[in-house]
Design a protein around this motif. Structure first.
Motif, PDB file in Angstrom:
ATOM      1  N   CYS A   1       7.744  -4.462   6.954  1.00  0.00           N
ATOM      2  CA  CYS A   1       7.657  -3.020   7.159  1.00  0.00           C
ATOM      3  C   CYS A   1       6.955  -2.320   6.007  1.00  0.00           C
ATOM      4  CB  CYS A   1       9.057  -2.421   7.326  1.00  0.00           C
ATOM      5  SG  CYS A   1       9.781  -2.743   8.942  1.00  0.00           S
ATOM      6  N   ALA A   2       6.439  -1.139   6.288  1.00  0.00           N
ATOM      7  CA  ALA A   2       5.882  -0.271   5.255  1.00  0.00           C
ATOM      8  C   ALA A   2       7.027   0.351   4.464  1.00  0.00           C
ATOM      9  CB  ALA A   2       5.032   0.816   5.891  1.00  0.00           C
ATOM     10  N   THR A   3       6.750   0.737   3.224  1.00  0.00           N
ATOM     11  CA  THR A   3       7.803   1.280   2.376  1.00  0.00           C
ATOM     12  C   THR A   3       7.368   2.578   1.709  1.00  0.00           C
ATOM     13  OG1 THR A   3       7.025  -0.044   0.509  1.00  0.00           O
ATOM     14  CG2 THR A   3       8.779  -0.989   1.863  1.00  0.00           C
ATOM     15  N   GLY A   4       8.341   3.350   1.281  1.00  0.00           N
ATOM     16  CA  GLY A   4       8.085   4.579   0.546  1.00  0.00           C
ATOM     17  C   GLY A   4       9.395   5.160   0.063  1.00  0.00           C
ATOM     18  N   TRP A   5       9.309   6.297  -0.630  1.00  0.00           N
ATOM     19  CA  TRP A   5      10.482   6.898  -1.262  1.00  0.00           C
ATOM     20  C   TRP A   5      10.780   8.266  -0.660  1.00  0.00           C
ATOM     21  CZ3 TRP A   5      13.255   4.102  -4.824  1.00  0.00           C
ATOM     22  CH2 TRP A   5      12.639   2.929  -5.291  1.00  0.00           C
TER      23      TRP A   5
ATOM     24  N   ALA B   1      16.555   4.814  -6.694  1.00  0.00           N
ATOM     25  CA  ALA B   1      16.053   5.186  -8.008  1.00  0.00           C
ATOM     26  C   ALA B   1      16.412   6.646  -8.234  1.00  0.00           C
ATOM     27  CB  ALA B   1      14.546   4.977  -8.115  1.00  0.00           C
ATOM     28  N   ASN B   2      17.517   6.848  -8.955  1.00  0.00           N
ATOM     29  CA  ASN B   2      18.045   8.192  -9.166  1.00  0.00           C
ATOM     30  C   ASN B   2      18.316   8.859  -7.815  1.00  0.00           C
ATOM     31  OD1 ASN B   2      17.892   7.914 -12.004  1.00  0.00           O
ATOM     32  ND2 ASN B   2      15.695   8.351 -11.913  1.00  0.00           N
ATOM     33  N   GLU B   3      17.747  10.042  -7.558  1.00  0.00           N
ATOM     34  CA  GLU B   3      18.033  10.720  -6.294  1.00  0.00           C
ATOM     35  C   GLU B   3      17.112  10.296  -5.164  1.00  0.00           C
ATOM     36  OE1 GLU B   3      15.262  13.627  -8.519  1.00  0.00           O
ATOM     37  OE2 GLU B   3      16.696  12.022  -8.957  1.00  0.00           O
ATOM     38  N   PHE B   4      16.173   9.405  -5.443  1.00  0.00           N
ATOM     39  CA  PHE B   4      15.244   8.960  -4.401  1.00  0.00           C
ATOM     40  C   PHE B   4      15.639   7.589  -3.862  1.00  0.00           C
ATOM     41  CE2 PHE B   4      12.825  12.501  -5.792  1.00  0.00           C
ATOM     42  CZ  PHE B   4      12.025  12.845  -4.707  1.00  0.00           C
ATOM     43  N   ILE B   5      15.393   7.411  -2.571  1.00  0.00           N
ATOM     44  CA  ILE B   5      15.785   6.204  -1.855  1.00  0.00           C
ATOM     45  C   ILE B   5      14.544   5.549  -1.270  1.00  0.00           C
ATOM     46  CG2 ILE B   5      17.056   5.320   0.146  1.00  0.00           C
ATOM     47  CD1 ILE B   5      19.065   7.594  -0.276  1.00  0.00           C
ATOM     48  N   ALA B   6      14.412   4.242  -1.501  1.00  0.00           N
ATOM     49  CA  ALA B   6      13.308   3.488  -0.900  1.00  0.00           C
ATOM     50  C   ALA B   6      13.703   3.088   0.515  1.00  0.00           C
ATOM     51  CB  ALA B   6      13.003   2.249  -1.731  1.00  0.00           C
ATOM     52  N   VAL B   7      12.827   3.407   1.460  1.00  0.00           N
ATOM     53  CA  VAL B   7      13.106   3.100   2.858  1.00  0.00           C
ATOM     54  C   VAL B   7      12.025   2.180   3.402  1.00  0.00           C
ATOM     55  CG1 VAL B   7      14.310   5.281   3.229  1.00  0.00           C
ATOM     56  CG2 VAL B   7      11.849   5.140   3.705  1.00  0.00           C
ATOM     57  N   ALA B   8      12.398   1.401   4.416  1.00  0.00           N
ATOM     58  CA  ALA B   8      11.458   0.540   5.127  1.00  0.00           C
ATOM     59  C   ALA B   8      11.242   1.145   6.505  1.00  0.00           C
ATOM     60  CB  ALA B   8      12.006  -0.876   5.231  1.00  0.00           C
ATOM     61  N   ILE B   9       9.966   1.282   6.883  1.00  0.00           N
ATOM     62  CA  ILE B   9       9.608   1.957   8.129  1.00  0.00           C
ATOM     63  C   ILE B   9       8.829   0.987   9.004  1.00  0.00           C
ATOM     64  CG2 ILE B   9       8.399   3.931   9.140  1.00  0.00           C
ATOM     65  CD1 ILE B   9       8.548   5.192   6.267  1.00  0.00           C
ATOM     66  N   PRO B  10       9.309   0.708  10.221  1.00  0.00           N
ATOM     67  CA  PRO B  10       8.548  -0.198  11.091  1.00  0.00           C
ATOM     68  C   PRO B  10       7.266   0.459  11.586  1.00  0.00           C
ATOM     69  CG  PRO B  10      10.457   0.672  12.250  1.00  0.00           C
ATOM     70  CD  PRO B  10      10.563   1.151  10.826  1.00  0.00           C
TER      71      PRO B  10
ATOM     72  N   PHE C   1       0.816  -1.206   0.000  1.00  0.00           N
ATOM     73  CA  PHE C   1       0.000   0.000   0.000  1.00  0.00           C
ATOM     74  C   PHE C   1       0.854   1.262   0.000  1.00  0.00           C
ATOM     75  CE2 PHE C   1      -3.957   2.168   0.542  1.00  0.00           C
ATOM     76  CZ  PHE C   1      -3.693   3.276   1.299  1.00  0.00           C
ATOM     77  N   PHE C   2       2.064   1.163   0.537  1.00  0.00           N
ATOM     78  CA  PHE C   2       2.874   2.353   0.722  1.00  0.00           C
ATOM     79  C   PHE C   2       3.657   2.768  -0.519  1.00  0.00           C
ATOM     80  CE2 PHE C   2       2.936   3.739   5.179  1.00  0.00           C
ATOM     81  CZ  PHE C   2       2.017   2.845   5.679  1.00  0.00           C
ATOM     82  N   SER C   3       3.886   1.896  -1.449  1.00  0.00           N
ATOM     83  CA  SER C   3       4.661   2.252  -2.627  1.00  0.00           C
ATOM     84  C   SER C   3       3.960   1.818  -3.899  1.00  0.00           C
ATOM     85  CB  SER C   3       6.054   1.616  -2.574  1.00  0.00           C
ATOM     86  OG  SER C   3       6.793   1.954  -3.728  1.00  0.00           O
TER      87      SER C   3
ATOM     88  N   TRP D   1       2.807   9.111   2.229  1.00  0.00           N
ATOM     89  CA  TRP D   1       2.319   8.103   3.167  1.00  0.00           C
ATOM     90  C   TRP D   1       2.827   8.329   4.584  1.00  0.00           C
ATOM     91  CZ3 TRP D   1      -1.549   6.676   0.919  1.00  0.00           C
ATOM     92  CH2 TRP D   1      -1.602   6.058  -0.335  1.00  0.00           C
ATOM     93  N   TRP D   2       3.882   9.079   4.752  1.00  0.00           N
ATOM     94  CA  TRP D   2       4.522   9.139   6.069  1.00  0.00           C
ATOM     95  C   TRP D   2       5.369  10.407   6.139  1.00  0.00           C
ATOM     96  CZ3 TRP D   2       3.208   5.659   9.700  1.00  0.00           C
ATOM     97  CH2 TRP D   2       3.956   5.604  10.876  1.00  0.00           C
ATOM     98  N   MET D   3       5.717  10.810   7.370  1.00  0.00           N
ATOM     99  CA  MET D   3       6.644  11.918   7.577  1.00  0.00           C
ATOM    100  C   MET D   3       7.739  11.447   8.523  1.00  0.00           C
ATOM    101  SD  MET D   3       5.257  14.316   5.713  1.00  0.00           S
ATOM    102  CE  MET D   3       5.987  15.872   6.182  1.00  0.00           C
ATOM    103  N   LEU D   4       8.993  11.578   8.099  1.00  0.00           N
ATOM    104  CA  LEU D   4      10.138  11.247   8.945  1.00  0.00           C
ATOM    105  C   LEU D   4      10.612  12.501   9.668  1.00  0.00           C
ATOM    106  CD1 LEU D   4      12.179   9.003   6.481  1.00  0.00           C
ATOM    107  CD2 LEU D   4      10.779   8.234   8.411  1.00  0.00           C
TER     108      LEU D   4
END
Length: 272
Positions: free
Chosen positions: A258-262, A227-236, A169-171, A212-215
Protein backbone atom coordinates in the motif's frame (compact mmCIF):
# COMPACT_ATOMS: atom_id res chain seq x y z
CA UNK A 1 -3.08 5.50 -30.91
CA UNK A 2 -5.28 8.60 -30.99
CA UNK A 3 -4.21 11.98 -32.29
CA UNK A 4 -6.38 14.88 -31.27
CA UNK A 5 -6.98 17.32 -34.15
CA UNK A 6 -5.49 20.78 -33.95
CA UNK A 7 -6.84 24.00 -35.35
CA UNK A 8 -4.66 25.88 -37.83
CA UNK A 9 -4.19 28.61 -35.27
CA UNK A 10 -2.48 26.44 -32.69
CA UNK A 11 1.12 26.94 -31.68
CA UNK A 12 2.19 23.61 -33.16
CA UNK A 13 1.83 25.05 -36.65
CA UNK A 14 4.64 27.43 -35.74
CA UNK A 15 6.99 24.54 -35.01
CA UNK A 16 6.08 22.64 -38.15
CA UNK A 17 3.26 20.41 -36.94
CA UNK A 18 0.63 19.32 -39.46
CA UNK A 19 -3.14 19.66 -39.11
CA UNK A 20 -3.19 16.50 -36.96
CA UNK A 21 -1.07 16.53 -33.84
CA UNK A 22 2.11 14.51 -34.24
CA UNK A 23 4.20 14.33 -31.10
CA UNK A 24 7.81 15.50 -31.18
CA UNK A 25 10.09 13.62 -28.81
CA UNK A 26 12.25 15.91 -26.70
CA UNK A 27 12.92 13.51 -23.83
CA UNK A 28 13.81 10.20 -25.48
CA UNK A 29 11.77 7.03 -25.64
CA UNK A 30 8.11 6.77 -26.61
CA UNK A 31 6.05 9.96 -26.44
CA UNK A 32 2.97 9.36 -24.28
CA UNK A 33 1.48 12.82 -23.89
CA UNK A 34 2.18 16.28 -25.24
CA UNK A 35 0.46 19.65 -25.23
CA UNK A 36 1.02 23.42 -25.29
CA UNK A 37 0.16 25.64 -22.34
CA UNK A 38 -2.77 28.00 -22.80
CA UNK A 39 -0.97 31.20 -21.82
CA UNK A 40 -1.32 33.73 -24.63
CA UNK A 41 1.90 35.56 -23.76
CA UNK A 42 4.34 32.74 -23.02
CA UNK A 43 3.60 29.28 -24.37
CA UNK A 44 5.44 26.14 -23.37
CA UNK A 45 5.36 22.59 -24.63
CA UNK A 46 4.94 19.82 -22.05
CA UNK A 47 6.05 16.33 -23.06
CA UNK A 48 5.93 13.01 -21.22
CA UNK A 49 7.95 10.07 -22.55
CA UNK A 50 8.21 6.44 -21.47
CA UNK A 51 11.57 4.73 -21.48
CA UNK A 52 12.46 1.41 -19.87
CA UNK A 53 10.74 1.45 -16.45
CA UNK A 54 10.32 5.19 -16.02
CA UNK A 55 8.56 8.27 -17.35
CA UNK A 56 10.25 11.59 -18.10
CA UNK A 57 8.56 14.99 -18.14
CA UNK A 58 10.00 18.04 -19.90
CA UNK A 59 8.84 21.62 -20.43
CA UNK A 60 10.33 24.10 -22.86
CA UNK A 61 9.39 27.49 -24.29
CA UNK A 62 8.10 27.20 -27.84
CA UNK A 63 9.55 30.56 -28.86
CA UNK A 64 13.10 29.95 -27.62
CA UNK A 65 13.43 26.25 -26.66
CA UNK A 66 14.51 27.36 -23.15
CA UNK A 67 13.90 24.56 -20.63
CA UNK A 68 11.72 25.08 -17.55
CA UNK A 69 13.41 22.18 -15.75
CA UNK A 70 17.21 21.95 -15.97
CA UNK A 71 16.83 18.18 -16.14
CA UNK A 72 13.71 16.18 -17.01
CA UNK A 73 11.52 15.13 -14.09
CA UNK A 74 11.65 11.36 -13.68
CA UNK A 75 8.91 9.11 -12.34
CA UNK A 76 10.10 5.56 -11.78
CA UNK A 77 7.18 3.29 -12.64
CA UNK A 78 7.99 1.07 -9.66
CA UNK A 79 7.82 3.78 -7.01
CA UNK A 80 5.76 6.69 -8.27
CA UNK A 81 2.16 7.63 -7.59
CA UNK A 82 0.05 6.41 -10.49
CA UNK A 83 -3.71 6.47 -10.92
CA UNK A 84 -5.84 5.37 -13.88
CA UNK A 85 -9.64 5.28 -13.96
CA UNK A 86 -11.97 4.97 -16.89
CA UNK A 87 -15.60 4.99 -17.96
CA UNK A 88 -16.66 7.47 -20.62
CA UNK A 89 -13.69 9.59 -19.56
CA UNK A 90 -10.18 8.46 -18.62
CA UNK A 91 -8.62 10.19 -15.63
CA UNK A 92 -4.88 9.75 -15.23
CA UNK A 93 -2.43 11.03 -12.63
CA UNK A 94 1.32 10.43 -12.50
CA UNK A 95 3.44 11.80 -9.68
CA UNK A 96 6.89 13.21 -10.49
CA UNK A 97 9.44 14.64 -8.07
CA UNK A 98 11.44 17.76 -8.86
CA UNK A 99 14.86 17.54 -7.20
CA UNK A 100 15.70 21.13 -8.15
CA UNK A 101 12.45 22.57 -6.78
CA UNK A 102 12.17 20.04 -3.91
CA UNK A 103 8.47 19.54 -4.56
CA UNK A 104 6.12 17.08 -6.22
CA UNK A 105 4.74 17.73 -9.70
CA UNK A 106 1.64 15.78 -10.69
CA UNK A 107 0.57 15.29 -14.29
CA UNK A 108 -3.21 15.17 -14.76
CA UNK A 109 -4.98 13.97 -17.91
CA UNK A 110 -8.63 13.70 -18.86
CA UNK A 111 -9.38 11.96 -22.16
CA UNK A 112 -12.54 10.74 -23.89
CA UNK A 113 -12.65 6.96 -23.65
CA UNK A 114 -14.35 4.19 -25.61
CA UNK A 115 -14.99 1.53 -22.99
CA UNK A 116 -15.97 -1.09 -25.59
CA UNK A 117 -12.68 -0.95 -27.49
CA UNK A 118 -10.59 0.21 -24.51
CA UNK A 119 -9.06 3.02 -26.53
CA UNK A 120 -9.15 6.80 -26.55
CA UNK A 121 -12.40 7.87 -28.23
CA UNK A 122 -12.38 9.71 -31.54
CA UNK A 123 -14.57 12.52 -30.21
CA UNK A 124 -14.93 14.25 -26.86
CA UNK A 125 -13.12 16.76 -24.68
CA UNK A 126 -9.60 16.37 -23.37
CA UNK A 127 -7.47 18.19 -20.81
CA UNK A 128 -3.90 18.08 -19.55
CA UNK A 129 -2.34 20.04 -16.73
CA UNK A 130 0.49 20.03 -14.19
CA UNK A 131 -0.07 20.64 -10.51
CA UNK A 132 2.28 21.49 -7.65
CA UNK A 133 3.22 21.63 -4.86
CA UNK A 134 0.07 19.98 -3.51
CA UNK A 135 -1.60 16.95 -5.00
CA UNK A 136 -5.12 18.39 -5.31
CA UNK A 137 -4.58 22.10 -4.84
CA UNK A 138 -6.30 23.57 -7.91
CA UNK A 139 -4.72 26.99 -7.38
CA UNK A 140 -1.17 26.32 -8.53
CA UNK A 141 -1.71 24.71 -11.93
CA UNK A 142 -0.21 24.91 -15.39
CA UNK A 143 -2.95 24.12 -17.88
CA UNK A 144 -2.80 23.20 -21.56
CA UNK A 145 -5.03 24.29 -24.40
CA UNK A 146 -7.36 21.33 -24.95
CA UNK A 147 -7.04 21.43 -28.74
CA UNK A 148 -3.27 20.86 -28.49
CA UNK A 149 -3.39 17.63 -26.48
CA UNK A 150 -1.69 14.56 -27.96
CA UNK A 151 -2.24 11.21 -26.21
CA UNK A 152 -0.88 7.73 -26.81
CA UNK A 153 -1.42 6.00 -23.43
CA UNK A 154 -0.57 2.53 -24.78
CA UNK A 155 3.07 3.19 -23.93
CA UNK A 156 2.25 3.42 -20.22
CA UNK A 157 1.87 -0.29 -19.71
CA UNK A 158 5.32 -1.59 -20.59
CA UNK A 159 6.83 0.45 -17.74
CA UNK A 160 4.05 -0.69 -15.38
CA UNK A 161 4.57 -4.39 -16.17
CA UNK A 162 6.87 -5.17 -13.23
CA UNK A 163 5.49 -2.57 -10.84
CA UNK A 164 6.75 -3.02 -7.31
CA UNK A 165 6.05 -1.32 -3.95
CA UNK A 166 4.85 2.25 -4.18
CA UNK A 167 5.12 3.19 -0.52
CA UNK A 168 8.51 4.89 -0.93
CA UNK A 169 7.08 7.71 -3.06
CA UNK A 170 4.36 8.59 -0.58
CA UNK A 171 6.46 9.19 2.52
CA UNK A 172 9.71 11.00 3.07
CA UNK A 173 10.11 9.31 6.48
CA UNK A 174 10.96 5.73 7.35
CA UNK A 175 7.84 3.94 8.55
CA UNK A 176 8.28 0.91 10.81
CA UNK A 177 5.14 -0.99 11.90
CA UNK A 178 5.36 -2.41 15.43
CA UNK A 179 3.05 -4.47 17.61
CA UNK A 180 2.17 -1.45 19.73
CA UNK A 181 1.45 0.84 16.75
CA UNK A 182 -0.44 -1.18 14.13
CA UNK A 183 -4.23 -1.11 14.03
CA UNK A 184 -7.21 0.36 12.23
CA UNK A 185 -8.79 3.82 12.37
CA UNK A 186 -11.83 5.62 11.02
CA UNK A 187 -11.62 9.12 9.59
CA UNK A 188 -13.80 11.37 11.75
CA UNK A 189 -16.36 13.88 10.52
CA UNK A 190 -14.11 16.81 11.46
CA UNK A 191 -13.50 18.76 8.26
CA UNK A 192 -9.82 19.57 7.80
CA UNK A 193 -10.21 21.11 4.34
CA UNK A 194 -12.95 21.41 1.76
CA UNK A 195 -11.53 18.34 0.00
CA UNK A 196 -11.03 16.16 3.08
CA UNK A 197 -8.21 15.24 5.44
CA UNK A 198 -4.72 15.64 3.93
CA UNK A 199 -2.18 12.82 3.94
CA UNK A 200 1.28 14.37 4.08
CA UNK A 201 4.63 13.11 2.83
CA UNK A 202 6.23 13.85 6.20
CA UNK A 203 5.43 13.37 9.88
CA UNK A 204 6.53 16.99 10.41
CA UNK A 205 4.52 18.82 7.76
CA UNK A 206 5.00 22.46 6.95
CA UNK A 207 3.45 24.85 4.46
CA UNK A 208 5.38 23.32 1.55
CA UNK A 209 5.09 19.64 2.54
CA UNK A 210 3.65 17.56 -0.31
CA UNK A 211 0.10 16.28 0.15
CA UNK A 212 -0.13 12.88 -1.52
CA UNK A 213 -3.74 12.01 -0.80
CA UNK A 214 -7.03 13.21 0.70
CA UNK A 215 -9.07 11.01 3.06
CA UNK A 216 -12.82 11.43 3.41
CA UNK A 217 -14.97 11.13 6.59
CA UNK A 218 -15.99 7.55 7.26
CA UNK A 219 -13.06 5.96 5.45
CA UNK A 220 -11.10 3.23 7.25
CA UNK A 221 -7.32 3.09 7.08
CA UNK A 222 -4.53 0.91 8.46
CA UNK A 223 -2.34 2.48 11.14
CA UNK A 224 1.29 1.42 10.90
CA UNK A 225 3.40 3.96 12.82
CA UNK A 226 3.24 6.98 15.14
CA UNK A 227 5.31 10.17 15.37
CA UNK A 228 4.11 12.60 18.01
CA UNK A 229 0.60 13.74 16.98
CA UNK A 230 0.91 12.38 13.44
CA UNK A 231 -0.03 8.85 12.41
CA UNK A 232 1.38 6.91 9.47
CA UNK A 233 -1.39 5.23 7.51
CA UNK A 234 -1.41 2.67 4.70
CA UNK A 235 -3.83 3.37 1.86
CA UNK A 236 -4.82 0.72 -0.70
CA UNK A 237 -4.30 2.07 -4.22
CA UNK A 238 -3.61 0.64 -7.67
CA UNK A 239 -6.57 -1.77 -7.42
CA UNK A 240 -5.78 -3.11 -3.93
CA UNK A 241 -8.64 -3.78 -1.51
CA UNK A 242 -6.50 -4.06 1.63
CA UNK A 243 -2.96 -3.57 2.90
CA UNK A 244 -2.28 -7.11 4.13
CA UNK A 245 0.16 -6.34 6.94
CA UNK A 246 1.75 -9.63 8.00
CA UNK A 247 3.51 -10.53 11.28
CA UNK A 248 6.84 -10.77 9.45
CA UNK A 249 6.42 -7.13 8.33
CA UNK A 250 6.67 -5.88 11.93
CA UNK A 251 9.88 -4.25 13.10
CA UNK A 252 11.26 -3.36 9.69
CA UNK A 253 10.63 -0.51 7.22
CA UNK A 254 7.31 -0.80 5.43
CA UNK A 255 7.67 -1.14 1.65
CA UNK A 256 4.14 -1.87 0.47
CA UNK A 257 1.99 -3.03 -1.12
CA UNK A 258 0.00 0.00 0.00
CA UNK A 259 0.87 3.67 -0.35
CA UNK A 260 1.76 5.49 2.85
CA UNK A 261 1.58 8.96 4.34
CA UNK A 262 1.07 10.91 7.56
CA UNK A 263 -2.23 12.16 8.96
CA UNK A 264 -2.95 14.47 11.89
CA UNK A 265 -4.16 12.09 14.60
CA UNK A 266 -6.94 14.51 15.55
CA UNK A 267 -8.84 13.37 12.44
CA UNK A 268 -8.59 9.63 13.13
CA UNK A 269 -10.61 7.57 15.60
CA UNK A 270 -8.96 4.26 16.43
CA UNK A 271 -11.24 1.26 15.95
CA UNK A 272 -8.78 -1.51 16.83
Amino acid sequence: MHRFPLSVATVFMVVGWSNAATAQSVCGGTVLFQCATDSADFREQITVCARDRSYALTRHALSSDDKYYDAPLIADANTTWFRWSEDDQVQLEIGFWSTDLAEPVTLHMELPWDDMTETVAETGSSAMWLQSPHWRDRVDQTTCASETVYADPEGLWAAQHARGPIAAFFSQDEIIPRVDTVGMARVTDMEATAEGVPVYASARPGAATPIWWMLQPGETVDIIDLANEFIAVAIPTNGLTGCFLRPEDLGRPYTGPCATGWVDGAYLQRTQ
